[in-house]
Design a protein around this motif. Sequence first.
Motif, PDB file in Angstrom:
ATOM      1  N   ARG A 129       0.839  -1.200   0.000  1.00  0.00           N
ATOM      2  CA  ARG A 129       0.000   0.000   0.000  1.00  0.00           C
ATOM      3  C   ARG A 129       0.872   1.246   0.000  1.00  0.00           C
ATOM      4  O   ARG A 129       1.836   1.356   0.753  1.00  0.00           O
ATOM      5  CB  ARG A 129      -0.918  -0.003   1.218  1.00  0.00           C
ATOM      6  CG  ARG A 129      -1.988  -1.082   1.123  1.00  0.00           C
ATOM      7  CD  ARG A 129      -2.821  -1.131   2.361  1.00  0.00           C
ATOM      8  NE  ARG A 129      -3.698   0.014   2.503  1.00  0.00           N
ATOM      9  CZ  ARG A 129      -4.897   0.097   1.958  1.00  0.00           C
ATOM     10  NH1 ARG A 129      -5.348  -0.899   1.240  1.00  0.00           N
ATOM     11  NH2 ARG A 129      -5.633   1.165   2.121  1.00  0.00           N
ATOM     12  N   ASN A 150      -0.002   7.206   0.466  1.00  0.00           N
ATOM     13  CA  ASN A 150      -1.082   8.183   0.335  1.00  0.00           C
ATOM     14  C   ASN A 150      -2.456   7.535   0.123  1.00  0.00           C
ATOM     15  O   ASN A 150      -3.331   8.115  -0.489  1.00  0.00           O
ATOM     16  CB  ASN A 150      -0.779   9.150  -0.811  1.00  0.00           C
ATOM     17  CG  ASN A 150      -0.504   8.387  -2.088  1.00  0.00           C
ATOM     18  OD1 ASN A 150      -0.545   7.143  -2.090  1.00  0.00           O
ATOM     19  ND2 ASN A 150      -0.234   9.081  -3.168  1.00  0.00           N
ATOM     20  N   ILE A 151      -2.598   6.318   0.577  1.00  0.00           N
ATOM     21  CA  ILE A 151      -3.940   5.739   0.570  1.00  0.00           C
ATOM     22  C   ILE A 151      -4.352   5.435   1.999  1.00  0.00           C
ATOM     23  O   ILE A 151      -3.528   5.489   2.903  1.00  0.00           O
ATOM     24  CB  ILE A 151      -4.036   4.475  -0.324  1.00  0.00           C
ATOM     25  CG1 ILE A 151      -3.107   3.397   0.185  1.00  0.00           C
ATOM     26  CG2 ILE A 151      -3.720   4.821  -1.748  1.00  0.00           C
ATOM     27  CD1 ILE A 151      -3.174   2.153  -0.651  1.00  0.00           C
ATOM     28  N   CYS A 152      -5.617   5.113   2.185  1.00  0.00           N
ATOM     29  CA  CYS A 152      -6.137   5.114   3.548  1.00  0.00           C
ATOM     30  C   CYS A 152      -5.535   3.986   4.389  1.00  0.00           C
ATOM     31  O   CYS A 152      -5.049   2.992   3.860  1.00  0.00           O
ATOM     32  CB  CYS A 152      -7.655   5.060   3.570  1.00  0.00           C
ATOM     33  SG  CYS A 152      -8.347   3.433   3.388  1.00  0.00           S
ATOM     34  N   ASN A 153      -5.547   4.181   5.689  1.00  0.00           N
ATOM     35  CA  ASN A 153      -4.851   3.278   6.598  1.00  0.00           C
ATOM     36  C   ASN A 153      -5.744   2.178   7.152  1.00  0.00           C
ATOM     37  O   ASN A 153      -5.465   1.631   8.199  1.00  0.00           O
ATOM     38  CB  ASN A 153      -4.268   4.066   7.760  1.00  0.00           C
ATOM     39  CG  ASN A 153      -3.236   5.061   7.314  1.00  0.00           C
ATOM     40  OD1 ASN A 153      -3.022   5.218   6.120  1.00  0.00           O
ATOM     41  ND2 ASN A 153      -2.597   5.726   8.232  1.00  0.00           N
TER      42      ASN A 153
END
Lengths: 171, 1151
Positions: A20, A23-26
């Motif tokens: 991942r 800059n993508i959601c956690n």
Amino acid sequence: MPEEIQQQIVRETFHLVLKRDDNICNFLEGGSLIGGSDYKLIYRHYATLYFVFCVDSSESELGILDLIQVFVETLDKCFENVCELDLIFHMDKVHYILQEVVMGGMVLETNMNEIVAQIEAQNRLEKSEGGLSAAPARAVSAVKNINLPEIPRNINLGDLNIKVPNLSQFV
Amino acid sequence: MALKMVKGSIDRMFDKNLQDLVRGIRNHKEDEAKYISQCIDEIKQELKQDNIAVKANAVCKLTYLQMLGYDISWAAFNIIEVMSASKFTFKRIGYLAASQCFHEGTDVIMLTTNQIRKDLSSPSQYDTGVALTGLSCFVTSDLARDLANDIMTLMSHTKPYIRKKAVLIMYKVFLKYPESLRPAFPRLKEKLEDPDPGVQSAAVNVICELARRNPKNYLSLAPLFFKLMTCSTNNWVLIKIIKLFGALTPLEPRLGKKLIEPLTNLIHSTSAMSLLYECVNTVIAVLISLSSGMPNHSASIQLCVQKLRILIEDSDQNLKYLGLLAMSKILRTHPKSVQAHKDLILQCLDDKDESIRLRALDLLYGMVSKKNLMEIVKKLMTHVDKAEGTTYRDELLTKIIDICSQSNYQYITNFEWYISILVELTRLEGTRHGHLIAAQMLDVAIRVKAIRKFAVSQMSALLDSGHLVASSTQRNGICEVLYAAAWICGEFSEHLQEPHQTLEAMLRPKVTTLPGHIQAVYVQNVVKLYASILLQKEQAGETEAAQEVTQVMVERLPQFVQSADLEVQERASCILQLVKHVQKLQAKAVPVAEELSALFAGELNPVAPKAQKKVPVPEGLDLDTWINEPPSDSESEDEKSKTIFREEEQKHTQHRQPEVDEAELARRREARKQEQANNPFYIKSSPSPQKRYQDAPGVEHIPVVQIDLSVPLKVPGLPTSDQYVKLEEERRHQQRLEKDKKKKRKREREREKKGKHRRQRSLPTESEEDIAPAQQVDIVTEEMPENALPSDEDDKDPNDPYRALDVDLDRPLADSEKLPVQKHRNAETSKSPQKEDVPLVEKKSKKPKKKEKKHREREKEREKEEQRKPSRHKKQHRKEKAGRSKGKKAKQQPPTCAEAAGPVENGAAEEEPLPPMSSYCLLAENAYIKMTYDIQASLQKESQVTVSIILENQSSSFLKNMELNVLDSLNTKMARPEGSSVHDGVPVPFQLPPGVSNEAQFVFTIQSIVMAQKLKGTLSFIAKDAEGATHEKLDFRLHFSCSAYLVTTPCYSDAFAKLLESGDLSMSSIKVDGISMSFQNLLAKICFHHHFSVVERVDSCASMYSRSIQGHHVCLLVKKGEKSVSVDGKCSDSTLLGNLLEEMQVTLAQC
């Protein structure tokens, strides 16, 4: 939980978070391995380390993100500028710190000062008992370390400091 | 000896510690497994040593290896050893290891009960803390039951650190031992208002967790939570409470109304996103619960949607994700307000983050309407093609199917379009959802009669195209679609344009590469197809063509007969014979088609999945009664049951035969037709309704829009779904025009004024009802048995662990509900629970503090032992409970002495109650104070005992500055605080108000334990009353009996026998006459007062065992005669044995 399944979860989780971008959601929604759709993986990424929590729907997602931050900041305080190697070589201590934050899978304490105070009190207690390795053993360990090839290697690795960003502190 | 010790300590220095191990593993990257197995061998050696530090170090390393995936369960016993170390450093290591590797199945876990209990009551808060933390990870039902009461006491501990852990662990205890919930709940509730924020937060945590599963039981707490919500500033607590309210509001709409205002205020005021988000979530829950009752909350909904939009538009992906998540909740009740943000959600489908795309997909599911379905699915189809990972693509695929098939295909206006979508989806390679597509194809073809012709044409094309056959390797792969295609073409073969071609396609050799179950369907449907072709040819009089078809069949079927799949083989050989027979008849020019197609006559209707379960039990049928009485024992069971079975079967078949006669069947068929006619859901097809639009002018001239993709999803030779989107628009436009025309005629005047406006507005607001479906959609409902039961009971899971926690918490506690208590000493009678667990010793002397936990542990251990014994007098027991419940009501007031001592009766026989026993005996007494004492020893401290003295103030004065001093002997010395001389007294760490008693503990060191000892001592104190203070003294003699040095230790009979055989023991015996007590009670007395345990008991003879703190084994053989008892003892020390037997004689003489 058998060790194989434990390892499998760790492996799969690692592969999931590894690919991942930053800059993508956690959040990662639960697969069958971690107990189904009521569960989520919530993680934070610091330098070379991932801190992954698996929570069910009774937890607030953003709250857990803050909790991870609290945990990492606590590590930073307890190890004085924590780096990857601190965690690798002192897994037991990391566990003890984590146990003051989360107990039996439930959030125990979110106030960092309180956590640090308890950890330090326990460390003092341990010191007063002489610690696990008493003085002679420690001297020997110093002797053992002399001329060992891995020392410089460790130092090279040593500067992987975790940069703890100054996020708004929770609570 | 000394040399050995030095050697041991040098060895120890070269043991690896954890850091060495980690470093070693890092340096042995190539042969890690070998290195670790070498380390494990070393660890095994280390575990064999006596030094606890070495063991702890070994266990510490094992914990690390466990983390790497190595099984360390073999060291469970060593872990327990390290857990029971006295030093915190080691204890912590032990508990960590236990929390990592103990689980329900760890058998040694039951050995930990007493150790944990001891640690829980340790004066050091960190010992207690470490035990609680460990226990929270491995608590089992047994541990929960045995320790529930101890943990509950800790909930009122003076240290918040212990309180919060005790409160939190209660949740685990409830899960494992649901009976504890009701007794513990009042205190848990109390903790919601604990002054310490950590404890409060823990209590909120636990109650929220409980309430989440069974919200209705916690409604009564709503006012309390409401108060907390308005005054708390701790965001964690606020979030938890707000989440809890979200669970409670559906049950109590009035609560919701109250919540709206404070929540809206929070939404406006808070800067913490997490809190804002949870507020929005709960407001949504409130709105959902109110939606039925209250008409207007649009302001709140608008606020929520608005805030969520801000979240979704945020650059932070986490907020975006959560925004979408919350949006989907609003969607369920207020779809209109979400649909307004369709643009935003479709935009999210392009997000680079898969989680966000999935969330957006979820939203789309709820957002579709008849109007936008095609558009949304078109958008999804472009994503299907772009998708990289198969997981996401599969997710898209299922979502498309979900969206389209939801609520019985409610939003599909054009099934031809849907079939083409399904066909396009078959282009997906590597999907695992072939069976889903297949199921949809079958479902639509069966239930939408009007579409069958179209479906058949599409399916025959699929069968023909062959690209699917190639992908037959994967289970559940796309080739599953062929299953549906073959079945549809066979079942509805009358609709086929070119049946001969399809037949050829289905008999291709390549088909044999398909999975067995698909081939089986092929074989079966080939015959259906064959029958219909035959019928067609015969009717047309083309006998030659008919024979040709038969020839093809005879030639091609053998490839299936050779199949390895049993099902395929069986069907194929059957059918081959049939076809050969047909061939013979054809040769004789006998028409066979009619008869052949009669094989497949009739219609198949879909049956509801739950139909079988819902068949009502006919009146008069009791499924629980025996059909035949179970055979009696005297007869041979095998024989009997066999004959029963056979008879039964015959009866059944005989019974059935006459039922199924032709007339009856006909009558039933008629009745069913009648019923279907009356059934509003069973709609007969109207003749080829889809013609309506196929015949519409200009269809051919509409340019077909190809999807602009490198690999188009278009299946060669088949129409693309895109065509339908265009057509649909056209059609709807047409419909609108017609409608407008009608309106026009009606209200021409009005229209003249604002016609333009109207038209423009009517475009977007066109209501769903306005869109007439393109085809007559007759969806055949799934069949259910007559009188089906409406209940849905079967959906509940009986194994749900949370079900047991669904109990009424407001009902007052019944006597039977108290937690099992393991304390019965009068020591506790006079203390409040808080004082009991944190004796005030803490500030002062260090040593007594450590020892203190020990005595308690031993005491409990002993009592537990005793409790385990099966017979306990019921009456006594009940009385004790009554006492306890009384105590509880009066806020944990101590039970009285006699009651508390109740369960101590060691194995008392039912018929003869044993008077309550107490190990405390009088030390000294005067007008001011009464002292009773007990001596406790522990196997871990070989030269130490703890003396617990209960000091009871019998006067009306206030007693303070109490100090205890003892004249030490050479053998026995009192432990004094560091720095004080042997003549100084040890201060008692508390003061005594009038009428109050408390317990103090003092540690003594002993060298030899083989002799009893008496020490002179003095208690000095200041008595203060209204007139003034006086200095007082009380002398006493402290008696250390030999029994005090024994510790109840269980022993198995085989080990006991070995011990006796070893011959190292000296022997001695006594005999006591004039005994009237029962043997059972006699044994109980010996067990209680002299700390023995019964190894074995045969009639009036019992063997008993105990062990001294210095490791002496003591074995007894107790025999009861008419009026006498003889005790034969064996012990490794003859002096000790002699003294013990003397003490025993005194005890027995009183019986």
